[in-house]
Enzyme design. Structure first.
Site, short mmCIF file in Angstrom:
data_model
loop_
_atom_site.label_atom_id
_atom_site.label_comp_id
_atom_site.label_asym_id
_atom_site.label_seq_id
_atom_site.Cartn_x
_atom_site.Cartn_y
_atom_site.Cartn_z
N HIS A 151 -10.82 -12.96 5.18
CA HIS A 151 -10.02 -12.40 4.09
C HIS A 151 -10.30 -13.17 2.81
CE1 HIS A 151 -6.59 -11.30 1.56
NE2 HIS A 151 -6.51 -10.21 2.30
N HIS A 183 0.83 -1.20 0.00
CA HIS A 183 0.00 0.00 0.00
C HIS A 183 0.87 1.25 0.00
CE1 HIS A 183 -2.98 -2.69 2.41
NE2 HIS A 183 -3.00 -2.97 1.13
#
Length: 427
Positions: free
Chosen positions: A172, A106
């Site tokens: 997830h 990220h």
């Protein structure tokens, strides 16, 4: 019916005839908790699973690395991190502590985002380092993953006498569950390692899905990475729909994580109900900041929507698409079938940035049309990615009805798509 759906820091309100709604799918409400969030965390730290208390582990250690999550994760670190650090210092007041923000691939958080997440006082007082997966000079080789890829981790992992982490556990969409070992891979791993772990073959594997750890090739590599890194202790919390801590586990990085995943499964696993239209969200802020992250919520709707149906997802997208490479997988191709074809032909060693998220989004889009409910500033980018746009959730339903040529099409609503593990519908 009026159904509230998370959207940024607010809500979208779906107003729909009750006879159209097949189901509203939400996680089980946790039992009423008399303890405060701080007390829940303290209790977990005082009763670790499969480990000595963190203060005991820290006693003779000079350099201690605390790995924490970044701005894209709703872990309330302003609550957890001060308690975690106090536990370390209770055993070793002179400990040299570095806090590594596990960004994975990220973008780095801004100072404003750091203050909001960790608290201004903690940011000013403690030593924070932001992981940069692209900084090869600061990566150290830790061996070979079970899958054959190289395991490169932040050099701070190698230099530490004790490596611990904090995080949170939720379903997830390809690692089974978040938390635990994910603070190491992808959190503190080098770019080449993250890319290899997210290769097309793994993403395509039917066991690389929500709620599955056993046999999941992505989890297998992640667990190995945590072992090689010497991840000695974790604190992981579980959150409710308001992002409040409702449970916590601490202790051994494998045993405590397994316990937390079992608790998560009991809270979040729900039966799926098929429908022509599936309405969902990415759980609101911070997870709905971009299209990239919103793929997670889409996979919950994917389970329920019928072939050729429509998925409506509410996402504020304050950060736009979330990655140029991800965006161009779609903007540069005619349809999702081309995206899938091109990605599945890429060898694991040559995995490209963000191809995994594009691969999953393409899979969803091949099953159903997708409409994003988001601000007008995002209309152009959504349509460039071959998806529909609507200004609010009710306008999206009207658009879906038109696409399906059916004003009474059935609807399943999953208000928080990242907060549930949806079982395949039996109907």
């Amino acid at each position: 019916m009026k159904i509230e759906i998370p959207y940024g820091k607010t809500k979208q309100t779906l107003e729909i005839s009750e006879d159209r709604v097949r189901a509203v799918i939400s996680p089980r409400k946790p039992e009423a908790e008399s303890r405060t969030q701080e007390q829940i965390v303290r209790d977990a730290l005082e009763h670790p699973i499969g480990s000595l208390r963190l203060g005991e582990l820290a006693k003779d250690k000079e350099k201690i690395l605390v790995i924490t999550s970044d701005h894209t994760r709703p872990l309330p670190s302003h609550i957890t991190l001060p308690l975690y650090l106090a536990e370390i210092r209770a055993g070793n007041p002179a400990a040299d502590i570095t806090i590594l923000i596990a960004t994975g691939m990220h973008r780095p958080p801004t100072m404003e985002e750091m203050r909001a997440k960790f608290g201004a006082e903690t940011v000013e007082k403690e030593r924070f380092v932001i992981h940069n997966a692209k900084d090869d000079e600061n990566m150290v080789l830790f061996g070979t993953l079970p899958s054959g890829g190289e395991l490169w981790l932040n050099r701070l992992v190698k230099e530490a006498d004790l490596v611990v982490s904090e995080g949170f556990i939720e379903p997830h969409f390809f690692a089974g569950f978040s938390g635990g070992r994910k603070s190491i891979l992808p959190g503190a791993a080098g770019k080449r390692t993250v890319l290899y772990n997210h290769n097309a073959g793994f993403i395509q594997d039917p066991l690389a899905r929500q709620g599955i750890l056993e046999g999941n090739p992505i989890h297998r590599d992640m667990a190995f990475a945590a072992e090689q890194a010497g991840l000695a202790f974790i604190l992981n919390v579980l959150l409710d729909e308001d992002k409040r801590i409702v449970a916590a586990v601490a202790g051994d990085s494998v045993k405590a994580h397994e316990k937390g995943c079992q608790m998560c499964l009991e809270m979040t696993q729900v039966p799926g109900v098929g429908a022509d239209i599936a309405v969902t969200s990415n759980g609101g802020y911070p997870l709905d900041q971009n299209v990239y992250q919103s793929v997670k919520g889409l996979t919950a709707a994917e389970v329920c929507v019928r072939e050729g149906g429509v998925i409506v997802i509410c996402a504020a997208l304050g950060d736009g698409h979330g990655g140029k490479d991800f965006f161009h997988w779609f903007a540069d191709r005619e349809n999702p079938q081309e995206v899938t074809r091109d990605i599945e032909n890429i060898p694991a060693d040559n995995t490209l940035m963000d191809q995994w998220q594009a691969q999953i989004l393409a899979r969803v889009m091949e099953k159903a049309s997708v409409i994003f409910v988001t601000g007008p500033e995002n209309k152009e980018l959504i349509e460039a990615m071959h998806m529909g746009w609507a200004e609010d959730v009710n306008a999206a339903i009207k658009k879906a009805d038109t696409m399906l040529r059916n004003a009474s099409a059935s609807v399943t609503v999953i208000p928080d798509g990242v907060g549930v593990i949806v079982q395949k519908p039996v109907d």
